[in-house]
Write an enzyme that holds these catalytic residues in place. Structure first.
Site, PDB file in Angstrom:
ATOM      1  N   GLU A   1       0.887  -1.170   0.000  1.00 18.73           N
ATOM      2  CA  GLU A   1       0.000   0.000   0.000  1.00 18.73           C
ATOM      3  C   GLU A   1       0.915   1.207   0.000  1.00 18.73           C
ATOM      4  OE1 GLU A   1      -3.136  -0.206  -0.236  1.00 18.73           O
ATOM      5  OE2 GLU A   1      -3.479  -2.303   0.268  1.00 18.73           O
TER       6      GLU A   1
ATOM      7  N   CYS B   1      -3.087   8.841   3.456  1.00 20.49           N
ATOM      8  CA  CYS B   1      -2.767   8.284   2.139  1.00 20.49           C
ATOM      9  C   CYS B   1      -3.919   8.528   1.174  1.00 20.49           C
ATOM     10  CB  CYS B   1      -2.477   6.807   2.250  1.00 20.49           C
ATOM     11  SG  CYS B   1      -3.778   5.911   3.112  1.00 20.49           S
TER      12      CYS B   1
HETATM   13  P1  NAP Z   1       8.313   4.864   4.577  1.00 23.53           P
HETATM   14  O1  NAP Z   1       9.456   5.752   4.871  1.00 23.53           O
HETATM   15  O2  NAP Z   1       8.328   4.111   3.309  1.00 23.53           O
HETATM   16  O3  NAP Z   1       8.246   3.860   5.834  1.00 23.53           O
HETATM   17  C1  NAP Z   1       7.204   2.943   5.959  1.00 23.53           C
HETATM   18  C2  NAP Z   1       7.651   1.795   6.831  1.00 23.53           C
HETATM   19  O4  NAP Z   1       8.664   1.043   6.173  1.00 23.53           O
HETATM   20  C3  NAP Z   1       8.249   2.209   8.170  1.00 23.53           C
HETATM   21  O5  NAP Z   1       7.829   1.322   9.167  1.00 23.53           O
HETATM   22  C4  NAP Z   1       9.741   2.093   7.913  1.00 23.53           C
HETATM   23  O6  NAP Z   1      10.481   1.873   9.078  1.00 23.53           O
HETATM   24  C5  NAP Z   1       9.771   0.858   7.047  1.00 23.53           C
HETATM   25  N1  NAP Z   1      10.970   0.686   6.249  1.00 23.53           N
HETATM   26  C6  NAP Z   1      11.775   1.646   5.717  1.00 23.53           C
HETATM   27  N2  NAP Z   1      12.767   1.069   5.004  1.00 23.53           N
HETATM   28  C7  NAP Z   1      12.574  -0.267   5.102  1.00 23.53           C
HETATM   29  C8  NAP Z   1      13.287  -1.408   4.590  1.00 23.53           C
HETATM   30  N3  NAP Z   1      14.366  -1.274   3.817  1.00 23.53           N
HETATM   31  N4  NAP Z   1      12.835  -2.637   4.900  1.00 23.53           N
HETATM   32  C9  NAP Z   1      11.736  -2.797   5.671  1.00 23.53           C
HETATM   33  N5  NAP Z   1      11.033  -1.766   6.184  1.00 23.53           N
HETATM   34  C10 NAP Z   1      11.450  -0.523   5.897  1.00 23.53           C
HETATM   35  O7  NAP Z   1       6.935   5.614   4.610  1.00 23.53           O
HETATM   36  P2  NAP Z   1       6.392   6.655   5.696  1.00 23.53           P
HETATM   37  O8  NAP Z   1       7.145   7.910   5.522  1.00 23.53           O
HETATM   38  O9  NAP Z   1       6.334   6.018   7.051  1.00 23.53           O
HETATM   39  O10 NAP Z   1       4.892   6.794   5.220  1.00 23.53           O
HETATM   40  C11 NAP Z   1       4.423   7.812   4.381  1.00 23.53           C
HETATM   41  C12 NAP Z   1       3.972   7.249   3.074  1.00 23.53           C
HETATM   42  O11 NAP Z   1       3.076   6.176   3.284  1.00 23.53           O
HETATM   43  C13 NAP Z   1       3.205   8.256   2.245  1.00 23.53           C
HETATM   44  O12 NAP Z   1       3.740   8.256   0.967  1.00 23.53           O
HETATM   45  C14 NAP Z   1       1.782   7.731   2.236  1.00 23.53           C
HETATM   46  O13 NAP Z   1       1.066   8.033   1.068  1.00 23.53           O
HETATM   47  C15 NAP Z   1       1.969   6.284   2.395  1.00 23.53           C
HETATM   48  N6  NAP Z   1       0.806   5.673   3.021  1.00 23.53           N
HETATM   49  C16 NAP Z   1       0.041   4.836   2.287  1.00 23.53           C
HETATM   50  C17 NAP Z   1      -1.069   4.238   2.858  1.00 23.53           C
HETATM   51  C18 NAP Z   1      -1.921   3.279   2.104  1.00 23.53           C
HETATM   52  O14 NAP Z   1      -2.760   2.625   2.724  1.00 23.53           O
HETATM   53  N7  NAP Z   1      -1.763   3.136   0.812  1.00 23.53           N
HETATM   54  C19 NAP Z   1      -1.403   4.505   4.188  1.00 23.53           C
HETATM   55  C20 NAP Z   1      -0.599   5.376   4.897  1.00 23.53           C
HETATM   56  C21 NAP Z   1       0.503   5.949   4.296  1.00 23.53           C
HETATM   57  P3  NAP Z   1      11.209   3.085   9.854  1.00 23.53           P
HETATM   58  O15 NAP Z   1      10.154   4.049  10.256  1.00 23.53           O
HETATM   59  O16 NAP Z   1      11.826   2.378  11.020  1.00 23.53           O
HETATM   60  O17 NAP Z   1      12.187   3.655   8.894  1.00 23.53           O
END
Ligand code: NAP
Length: 511
Positions: free
Chosen positions: A254, A293
């Site tokens: 997602e 999101c």
């Molecule tokens: P993110 O930086 O991609 O992080 C998301 C999750 O992935 C965090 O728990 C992060 O951990 C983890 N992560 C990062 N690198 C990883 C790796 N190499 N391996 C495994 N896990 C890893 O995203 P965010 O900044 O938290 O979220 C914002 C984004 O999410 C926005 O773009 C939004 O649109 C999207 N979003 C989408 C939805 C949906 O349902 N489609 C819902 C909510 C948000 P750490 O925090 O420990 O780095």
């Protein structure tokens, strides 16, 4: 400094190294970290201890567990709302959206589950004759996968994100290892404590990793699954992880989405449908400081309605006061810790193709605030409008011709979205756009005067309806009632004697 713990292999492990901040004051409120944790053992613990215990429960027993968990989390609601303010910068209303969304989704899955029989499989369609006579027969059923569900969540919904995924996995009979976004982990950690202390989930059925994912994905196998929510860039990294590819591990992504709202040329300022659009647009721009999101990023408006829309939207947004999320009348809070620089940089890029007509400035003083910001596109075709998600209280009004085919083409330039909202009382226009945008979106929200009074806003994800979208939105699918269990179950075709198959694997199809 409070050190948040992970709960793995049956015990709590404090972590350090990653600070968590209050985005209103900039203060550090806790820290977490996952260094030194034995994640290979946690994967085994989930699979070997939690999985069998969950699968020994019937669907109605697992449903009762979800209901009791919803109650246990609801009991600490006020504490969670405080933590959401301290670490997420959430107003009380924003915190409720997350926390009540979590308990509401658990309760919804409890009610879906209690209608399932106490049998260890789900039926899937009717039986089918395969031989000359019905003696040789076929049926499809779905059975729980004997693996671990790894849930990796984004920072913006620490409660709902964790529980909407867990509800589906647990009802299916699959153990969960949940990892929140580190920068807002406080709420998720408190819920994790509540779940473990409640004793409701059998040991191994729930583990919690607070900090980076480390080498977790290296230990997963063919029966495990990774359900990820976050940015497209991280989604790509996870999707292309060599071990997951080699093992055929299921991955659900997602990701971000350049959601759109489209106003039709039949709309009249002041009509019920117009007012519905205004109210939803203002909610999307301001709720959770635009960090949903599903929040609308592009607002397509027929050229001759743009001035009226901008004026009325401005008036609507004037009702939303920005400030300290702890104050009662605050409606617009700061963005989450560590986000403001990205939001401001994104806004600068949008300005290459659009003028700021409202907001756009950061107030003096501490705090990660940005005024609710509306831009007006100079050129509807500019690539940046359709490709850049500015994850804050920012949305762009894009003038267009009003023609259904132009609305469809422009909306679909987002490359695949979570939700698109349409506003019209013209059924022919609405049908044409709905069919045009449907393949490119997970959800089409169709606003008209006929449903205006009862409608829940398009930004709200409901457990009965699927959540996820094609292409850029990650290509994943969650929720949607019992469809949400598909990711955690294996559909298998059974072929054999009709009497055996219907007797042992039959039964009414699930609702
Ligand atoms: P993110 O930086 O991609 O992080 C998301 C999750 O992935 C965090 O728990 C992060 O951990 C983890 N992560 C990062 N690198 C990883 C790796 N190499 N391996 C495994 N896990 C890893 O995203 P965010 O900044 O938290 O979220 C914002 C984004 O999410 C926005 O773009 C939004 O649109 C999207 N979003 C989408 C939805 C949906 O349902 N489609 C819902 C909510 C948000 P750490 O925090 O420990 O780095």
């Amino acid at each position: 400094m409070q050190q948040l713990e992970s709960y793995l292999n049956g015990s709590w492990h404090p972590g350090s190294g990653t600070p968590l901040h209050d985005p209103t004051t900039g203060e550090t409120v806790a820290e977490c970290g996952s260094e030194g944790l034995d994640l290979a053992a946690a994967v085994r613990h989930g699979r070997e201890v939690g999985g069998p215990a969950l699968r020994a429960m019937t669907f109605p027993e697992r449903a009762a567990m979800l209901k009791a968990l919803a109650g246990a989390i609801h009991e600490i609601r006020d504490e969670l709302l405080d933590l959401a303010r301290i670490n997420g910068g959430n107003t009380r209303g924003d915190g409720k959206f997350d926390v009540d969304g979590a308990t509401g989704t658990l309760a919804a899955y409890a009610s879906f589950g209690k209608r399932l029989g106490d049998r260890p499989y789900l039926t899937d369609g009717e039986g089918v004759q395969l031989g000359r006579t019905p003696r040789f027969w076929g049926r499809h059923v779905r059975v729980p996968r004997p693996g671990l569900a790894v849930h990796i969540n984004a920072f913006n919904f620490p409660a709902w994100g964790m529980m909407e995924k867990a509800a589906c996995a647990w009802l299916a009979g699959v153990p969960v290892l949940s990892k929140p976004g580190s920068n807002t982990a406080l709420v998720a950690w408190r819920i994790a404590r509540c779940i473990v202390e409640s004793g409701l989930v059998p040991e191994g059925g729930f583990q919690f990793l607070c900090g980076s994912a480390g080498d977790l994905l290296d230990h997963l196998g063919p029966m495990d699954g990774v359900a990820f929510t976050g940015s497209a860039a991280t989604g790509l990294r996870i999707r292309s992880h060599p071990n997951l590819l080699a093992q055929g591990t299921r991955v659900n992504v997602e990701a971000d989405s350049i959601n759109a709202a489209v106003l039709a040329p039949d709309l009249e300022p002041g009509s019920a449908t117009w007012d519905l659009a205004l109210s939803n647009l203002a909610t999307d721009i301001t709720q959770k400081a635009g960090q949903k999101c599903t929040a609308v990023r592009r607002i397509f408006v027929p050229e001759d309605l743009v001035d009226a829309l901008l004026e009325d939207l401005g008036t609507e947004l004037d009702r939303y006061r920005m400030g300290d999320p702890g104050e009662r009348d605050t409606r617009v809070a700061p963005v989450a810790p560590g986000q403001i620089e990205d939001v401001v940089a994104g806004l600068e890029r949008l300005k290459e193709a659009a003028e700021v007509v409202r907001g756009g400035t950061r107030p003096e003083g501490p705090g990660a605030f940005l005024e609710p910001t509306v831009l007006r596109a100079r050129d509807a075709e500019a690539e940046v409008l359709h490709s850049l998600e500015v994850f804050g209280p920012v949305s762009t009004v894009v003038p267009y011709s009003g023609r259904a085919e132009d609305a469809t083409r422009l909306a679909n330039r987002g490359g695949g979205g979570l939700v698109i909202s349409l506003y019209s009382d013209d059924a022919a226009w609405t049908e044409a756009v709905t069919l045009g945008v449907a393949p490119w979106h997970g959800r089409v929200w169709i606003g008209s005067k006929r449903m205006a009074e009862q409608a829940l806003a398009p930004g709200m994800v409901l457990p009965q309806m699927v959540h996820g979208g094609p292409g850029r939105a990650g290509g994943g699918e969650e929720l949607g009632g019992l469809r949400g269990l598909d990711f955690y179950t294996q559909r298998v075709a059974l072929q054999g004697f009709q009497g055996f198959l219907d007797g042992r694997f039959g039964g009414p199809e699930e609702a």
